[in-house]
Write an enzyme that holds these catalytic residues in place. Sequence first.
Site, PDB file in Angstrom:
ATOM      1  CB  CYS A  23     143.428  37.305 102.496  1.00 46.06           C
ATOM      2  SG  CYS A  23     142.532  38.974 102.060  1.00 46.06           S
TER       3      CYS A  23
ATOM      4  CD  GLU B  28     142.920  35.152 106.304  1.00 51.90           C
ATOM      5  OE1 GLU B  28     143.451  36.310 106.590  1.00 51.90           O
ATOM      6  OE2 GLU B  28     141.818  35.160 105.805  1.00 51.90           O
TER       7      GLU B  28
ATOM      8  NE  ARG C 199     140.243  36.288 108.619  1.00 51.20           N
ATOM      9  CZ  ARG C 199     139.328  37.113 109.245  1.00 51.20           C
ATOM     10  NH1 ARG C 199     138.598  36.815 110.223  1.00 51.20           N
ATOM     11  NH2 ARG C 199     139.138  38.460 108.434  1.00 51.20           N
TER      12      ARG C 199
END
Length: 736
Positions: free
Chosen positions: A653, A723, A604
């Site tokens: 998320c 995240e 990510r």
Amino acid sequence: MKSPKTVFLLGAGGMGMAPLALYLNGAGIRVEAFDDHFVEPVRTQLLESGVEVIDEPLPRNPPDCVIRSSAIDKESEYLKPFLKRRVPIFRRGDFVARFTAHRKVLAVVGSHGKTTTAGMLVWALEEIGHPVSYLVGGRFEKDTILPGQFIRDSWVVLEVDESDGSIDGFSPSVTLALNSDWDHVDQYSAGESFEETLKNLFTRTSHEIVVPRKSKLQEIAESIGPDSVTCFYPRSEESADFLSTNQAAAFAAGKSMGFDLSEVDFNLFPGMKRRQSVLFESESRIVMEDYAHHPTEVRSFLSQRRILQPEHFLRVIFQPHRFSRTEKLAKLFAEELSLADDLYLLPTYGAFEKFDPAGAVEALTGYLAPRLRKETVVFDDFTDLRSALGSSLESSKKDQIVFVGAGDLERWAHAFAAFEKTNGNKHDAFSCFLADRLSPTTILRANIPLGSKTTMKVGGSARWYAEPAHSEDLRMLVDACELFGIPRVMMGRGSNLIVPDQGYGGLVLRLKGSFWKEISLRSDNNLIVGAGARLQEICRYACKNGLVGFEFLEGIPGTLGGALRMNAGAMGWETFDLVEWVSFLLPDGSIRKIPGTDLTVGYRYCREAYEGIALRAKLRAEGRSDHRAIRTAIDKLASKRRSTQPRESSAGCIFRNPEETPAGKLIDQLGLKGEREGSAVVSNLHANFIVNEGGATAEEVISLIKRVRERVRETRGLLLEPEVGILGKDWNEYLS
Ligand code: FAD
């Protein structure tokens, strides 16, 4: 020369090439134009005239020839494909000379004043109802007058550049020579060699030579053919009235073309940009800019300012243009600049020359008048210069602040003037500066609510919000943020972002228009995709074209830009599995295409997209398959997603998955599903999602995140890291 049907112009944004694009387009030639640094309004002028402005140095149609600006070196990578295919490549000047060889040409030449005089002449001809074809090397003050125009069977007025030697290819009907000071020291070893060049041009002139009376040029012209020489009266050295010299020259040139300009009121000439332009004027201060980049021009301009505003303290900001000129003419520059009461220097603008310490601006400081030598500083930061100049509100004495030079100091001049116009308010100055610098299709607005632009649907407004129409406007907006000290942030689809309730005090940039949404198939199974394209669109497009490997993008609601920044992934695939290269706007303002293998990418994360702005990418298919098989694979993934992820508003998320256990599983094991803070709730379907049941605030979402994180830490000793991003902020501000 046989007229080409299609031409490709490389480096088309400069003021040599853009007028040529307009001229050729007017002549019925299909013109494709590329530059990696177009500015407005030139880009829009080209587009509106029918020139095809392209974003890659590869034309869509095979050109009959390529014309390159002098900024494009003959060894440039851009030229390789054309050399390979033996497409003729011309320097701009050489092409213009050949293309106009059979027309009645009036060539305007000389070391100074060409642009203004040529501009004045074509404007005056238009005023008397005799529009002509022309190529002028600068923008008119009025943007409605274009810098290039084609009129069939008319005269062609050409500003002929002497800097690259292509002047030797011209054989005009009339030559208007304004002066012959030594310049372009890389091309002419001494003043005499330029005079020799002009002498040769006079020899090739078929009809008439127009020169200043009692000048060296008159002697040279008369030594060739006294019958065909016309003189105009130049200004006297003392009067510093070079505008009236230009008028006299334009008038005489008009006459030699057979037109009487005596009825024209030259005082109405709107002028050319960056030529003695007044940017701000109040009782106590005048801010001006001028393109002077030769010692003679500097002297003319500064002495004129002294005469016109004798009471005003003269503060000069000077940026030398080109290392070669600065090195050779440093002493002369310093002498002329010593006319200033205060002097401020900017680093030499190299144009396309490589850095050469011998031509750095410091080369001239040693020659300055002793009074200036000690005080003069070189500035490489606009804010420092601005505070050195101070605001007119604080200043007790009248002053005139003049920005002089041909480099990129133009931005600083206009930014400084914008601050003066808005009494130093940086937000007002920011919008004032940008008012005429963005294309009409770019959106720039103040105080725009952001919640509805995100999937989480919480948060306040952006102080500034922009949707740049293309990469040049993006670059302009980024540059303006830098100049005015306004923070900026990128937003894609807003599917991984929480906007704080206080909103964002800077500029939110979104790549939304059609320019950014390109998805096109290249012959080798690759897609070129703009950073504003939606991932679902990319997935569908790939499926339709039988390309395998894009299926996992189907359920991710973001754009390519956001996916590159986040290295978004699902079901075992990641965005960077697909990437061949990405082009970025980097923090230094350059645009660079970086191969995927050279990028710093992790879970990510992509460093280059964090530091810069992703503009477009080439994505590589794993292979090919029947589109129905791909559709089935996509449907399978979509159905899995539907059964495991909530439909309500969310930001995907919330936490990154720790190595040990997925975050969702951890939260679920603690029985936190259904935990709520107002309308923000931990999803019952997927515990790593927080959903907005309707009307939640950012504060509620953030406190729920903190609570969940704290519970996991207490019971499992694990610190979950978010995240999801928080727009314009760092999570440390909330989580410490
Ligand atoms: P934004 O949320 O707008 O921005 C994300 C970050 O990218 C920000 O830091 C922003 O500043 C930056 N950014 C945006 N554009 C650019 C640019 N051009 N250049 C540089 N930086 C830029 N994510 C996954 O990885 N896998 C999933 O399966 C997944 N499923 C999701 C499901 C749902 C229902 C939702 C709501 C989200 C999901 N996400 C998933 C999260 C999100 O969709 C991805 O992270 C997506 O890539 C974000 O793209 P965006 O355009 O919305 O970016």
